[in-house]
Design a protein around this motif. Structure first.
Motif, PDB file in Angstrom:
ATOM      1  N   GLU A  81      51.486  12.862  15.439  1.00 22.00           N
ATOM      2  CA  GLU A  81      52.214  13.587  14.396  1.00 22.00           C
ATOM      3  C   GLU A  81      52.135  12.863  13.057  1.00 22.00           C
ATOM      4  OE1 GLU A  81      53.690  16.769  14.414  1.00 22.00           O
ATOM      5  OE2 GLU A  81      52.489  16.785  16.240  1.00 22.00           O
ATOM      6  N   ALA A  82      52.229  11.545  13.087  1.00 23.94           N
ATOM      7  CA  ALA A  82      52.137  10.769  11.843  1.00 23.94           C
ATOM      8  C   ALA A  82      50.746  10.929  11.225  1.00 23.94           C
ATOM      9  CB  ALA A  82      52.441   9.301  12.107  1.00 23.94           C
ATOM     10  N   ARG A  83      49.717  10.929  12.057  1.00 22.42           N
ATOM     11  CA  ARG A  83      48.351  11.096  11.552  1.00 22.42           C
ATOM     12  C   ARG A  83      48.135  12.497  10.994  1.00 22.42           C
ATOM     13  NH1 ARG A  83      45.009   8.924  16.378  1.00 22.42           N
ATOM     14  NH2 ARG A  83      43.210   9.131  15.027  1.00 22.42           N
ATOM     15  N   LEU A  84      48.668  13.503  11.679  1.00 22.36           N
ATOM     16  CA  LEU A  84      48.555  14.879  11.179  1.00 22.36           C
ATOM     17  C   LEU A  84      49.292  15.044   9.857  1.00 22.36           C
ATOM     18  CD1 LEU A  84      48.963  17.047  14.398  1.00 22.36           C
ATOM     19  CD2 LEU A  84      47.012  17.031  12.834  1.00 22.36           C
ATOM     20  N   ASP A  85      50.494  14.491   9.784  1.00 18.57           N
ATOM     21  CA  ASP A  85      51.276  14.588   8.545  1.00 18.57           C
ATOM     22  C   ASP A  85      50.551  13.912   7.386  1.00 18.57           C
ATOM     23  OD1 ASP A  85      53.303  16.042   9.767  1.00 18.57           O
ATOM     24  OD2 ASP A  85      54.539  14.264  10.169  1.00 18.57           O
ATOM     25  N   ALA A  86      49.960  12.758   7.652  1.00 16.83           N
ATOM     26  CA  ALA A  86      49.234  12.033   6.604  1.00 16.83           C
ATOM     27  C   ALA A  86      47.998  12.820   6.157  1.00 16.83           C
ATOM     28  CB  ALA A  86      48.841  10.645   7.109  1.00 16.83           C
ATOM     29  N   LEU A  87      47.274  13.417   7.110  1.00 15.70           N
ATOM     30  CA  LEU A  87      46.102  14.222   6.756  1.00 15.70           C
ATOM     31  C   LEU A  87      46.523  15.432   5.928  1.00 15.70           C
ATOM     32  CD1 LEU A  87      43.120  14.977   6.868  1.00 15.70           C
ATOM     33  CD2 LEU A  87      43.535  15.983   9.127  1.00 15.70           C
ATOM     34  N   LEU A  88      47.606  16.085   6.311  1.00 15.39           N
ATOM     35  CA  LEU A  88      48.066  17.245   5.550  1.00 15.39           C
ATOM     36  C   LEU A  88      48.495  16.860   4.137  1.00 15.39           C
ATOM     37  CD1 LEU A  88      49.933  19.413   8.188  1.00 15.39           C
ATOM     38  CD2 LEU A  88      47.760  19.859   7.074  1.00 15.39           C
ATOM     39  N   GLU A  89      49.014  15.665   3.969  1.00 16.46           N
ATOM     40  CA  GLU A  89      49.376  15.202   2.623  1.00 16.46           C
ATOM     41  C   GLU A  89      48.133  15.125   1.734  1.00 16.46           C
ATOM     42  OE1 GLU A  89      51.192  11.245   0.458  1.00 16.46           O
ATOM     43  OE2 GLU A  89      51.672  11.571   2.560  1.00 16.46           O
ATOM     44  N   VAL A  90      47.041  14.616   2.290  1.00 21.41           N
ATOM     45  CA  VAL A  90      45.785  14.540   1.537  1.00 21.41           C
ATOM     46  C   VAL A  90      45.290  15.947   1.216  1.00 21.41           C
ATOM     47  CG1 VAL A  90      43.366  13.807   1.608  1.00 21.41           C
ATOM     48  CG2 VAL A  90      45.127  12.347   2.606  1.00 21.41           C
ATOM     49  N   ILE A  91      45.327  16.837   2.190  1.00 18.99           N
ATOM     50  CA  ILE A  91      44.815  18.194   2.000  1.00 18.99           C
ATOM     51  C   ILE A  91      45.678  18.965   1.004  1.00 18.99           C
ATOM     52  CG2 ILE A  91      44.243  20.367   3.167  1.00 18.99           C
ATOM     53  CD1 ILE A  91      42.398  17.826   3.698  1.00 18.99           C
ATOM     54  N   GLN A  92      46.971  18.732   1.015  1.00 12.19           N
ATOM     55  CA  GLN A  92      47.845  19.376   0.028  1.00 12.19           C
ATOM     56  C   GLN A  92      47.495  18.903  -1.386  1.00 12.19           C
ATOM     57  OE1 GLN A  92      51.612  18.364   1.758  1.00 12.19           O
ATOM     58  NE2 GLN A  92      51.744  20.275   2.905  1.00 12.19           N
ATOM     59  N   HIS A  93      47.130  17.640  -1.512  1.00 13.62           N
ATOM     60  CA  HIS A  93      46.683  17.101  -2.805  1.00 13.62           C
ATOM     61  C   HIS A  93      45.413  17.823  -3.258  1.00 13.62           C
ATOM     62  CE1 HIS A  93      45.582  14.141  -5.866  1.00 13.62           C
ATOM     63  NE2 HIS A  93      44.418  14.027  -5.270  1.00 13.62           N
ATOM     64  N   ILE A  94      44.470  17.999  -2.344  1.00 11.89           N
ATOM     65  CA  ILE A  94      43.219  18.685  -2.655  1.00 11.89           C
ATOM     66  C   ILE A  94      43.475  20.157  -2.974  1.00 11.89           C
ATOM     67  CG2 ILE A  94      41.003  19.447  -1.659  1.00 11.89           C
ATOM     68  CD1 ILE A  94      41.044  16.739  -0.088  1.00 11.89           C
ATOM     69  N   ASP A  95      44.408  20.767  -2.265  1.00 15.61           N
ATOM     70  CA  ASP A  95      44.724  22.190  -2.436  1.00 15.61           C
ATOM     71  C   ASP A  95      45.113  22.525  -3.872  1.00 15.61           C
ATOM     72  OD1 ASP A  95      45.298  24.861  -1.212  1.00 15.61           O
ATOM     73  OD2 ASP A  95      47.363  24.383  -1.789  1.00 15.61           O
ATOM     74  N   GLU A  96      45.708  21.573  -4.576  1.00 18.11           N
ATOM     75  CA  GLU A  96      46.158  21.809  -5.946  1.00 18.11           C
ATOM     76  C   GLU A  96      45.004  22.162  -6.886  1.00 18.11           C
ATOM     77  OE1 GLU A  96      48.364  18.332  -7.103  1.00 18.11           O
ATOM     78  OE2 GLU A  96      49.788  18.574  -5.459  1.00 18.11           O
ATOM     79  N   ARG A  97      43.818  21.687  -6.602  1.00 14.22           N
ATOM     80  CA  ARG A  97      42.681  21.954  -7.489  1.00 14.22           C
ATOM     81  C   ARG A  97      41.523  22.634  -6.775  1.00 14.22           C
ATOM     82  NH1 ARG A  97      42.047  16.503  -6.015  1.00 14.22           N
ATOM     83  NH2 ARG A  97      40.014  16.277  -5.086  1.00 14.22           N
ATOM     84  N   PHE A  98      41.730  23.056  -5.543  1.00  8.67           N
ATOM     85  CA  PHE A  98      40.639  23.584  -4.721  1.00  8.67           C
ATOM     86  C   PHE A  98      39.991  24.818  -5.336  1.00  8.67           C
ATOM     87  CE2 PHE A  98      38.904  26.162  -1.215  1.00  8.67           C
ATOM     88  CZ  PHE A  98      37.971  25.263  -0.731  1.00  8.67           C
ATOM     89  N   ARG A  99      40.768  25.723  -5.882  1.00  6.14           N
ATOM     90  CA  ARG A  99      40.201  26.950  -6.458  1.00  6.14           C
ATOM     91  C   ARG A  99      39.195  26.612  -7.562  1.00  6.14           C
ATOM     92  NH1 ARG A  99      43.835  31.939  -8.036  1.00  6.14           N
ATOM     93  NH2 ARG A  99      44.223  31.614  -5.847  1.00  6.14           N
ATOM     94  N   GLY A 100      39.557  25.693  -8.442  1.00 10.80           N
ATOM     95  CA  GLY A 100      38.638  25.296  -9.508  1.00 10.80           C
ATOM     96  C   GLY A 100      37.393  24.627  -8.955  1.00 10.80           C
ATOM     97  N   GLU A 101      37.561  23.796  -7.936  1.00  8.58           N
ATOM     98  CA  GLU A 101      36.404  23.129  -7.334  1.00  8.58           C
ATOM     99  C   GLU A 101      35.505  24.117  -6.613  1.00  8.58           C
ATOM    100  OE1 GLU A 101      37.738  19.843  -4.965  1.00  8.58           O
ATOM    101  OE2 GLU A 101      38.473  18.756  -6.724  1.00  8.58           O
TER     102      GLU A 101
END
Length: 178
Positions: A81-101
């Motif tokens: 669960e800790a690893r999944l939560d940490a991965l989702l934190e990274v993906i949420q960061h990427i999600d903020e600019r994903f449309r532009g990328e």
């Protein structure tokens, strides 16, 4: 007295600003003249730091991916669960600019064949870095599958107005964490 310029810091400032310019305007429609204008530097100053638009684009890719790589993977002994939560934190960061990328990637690869994309240094660099990043959270065995799920999830969030929740994405990834 001559002005002392930290060339490395100035180069990094140009790169960080150029990332936003590429995301806003795409790749194919920009030339060095417009890039210089958008960045607020002379064309000759831009050429002093970057020999071409492609070299500036490469620096932008390295800059953006290095920001994402700054997230440290969980220790291998962390629970699932800790690893999944940490991965989702990274993906949420990427999600903020994903449309532009996504728009930028589509513009950059427009007109390329599948083979050209497969052999393109920029696409290979980005894919390797993100596969390595995902592997740090889910392990090497399932990294490709998790990577594809994450890309599909980010694209799905673009297409459905962020309707796909992070909890649903987490449930899709849960079986892949080693």
């Amino acid at each position: 007295m001559p002005k002392i310029i930290d060339h490395q810091a100035h180069r990094q400032l140009i790169v960080s600003k150029a990332c936003h310019v590429f995301l806003a305007h795409g790749y194919s429609q920009l030339g060095m003249r417009q890039l210089a204008k958008e960045l607020g530097v002379s064309k000759s100053a831009l050429y002093h730091y970057f020999a071409s638009k492609e070299s500036l684009f490469t620096a932008c890719i390295e800059y953006i991916t290095s920001e994402d790589m700054a997230f440290s993977p969980c220790p291998s002994n962390a629970n699932h669960e800790a690893r999944l939560d940490a991965l989702l934190e990274v993906i949420q960061h990427i999600d903020e600019r994903f449309r532009g990328e996504l728009n930028l990637v589509m513009d950059f690869t427009r007109g390329m064949t599948a083979e050209q994309i497969q052999h393109n240094q920029h696409m290979k660099l980005v894919e390797k870095k993100y596969l390595d990043l995902v592997a740090g959270y889910v392990g090497e065995t399932n990294a490709r599958q998790a990577y594809v799920i994450l890309l599909g999830s980010l694209l799905g969030r673009v297409l459905n107005g962020n309707e796909t929740s992070w909890q649903i994405i987490k449930s899709w990834l849960r079986p892949l964490v080693e």
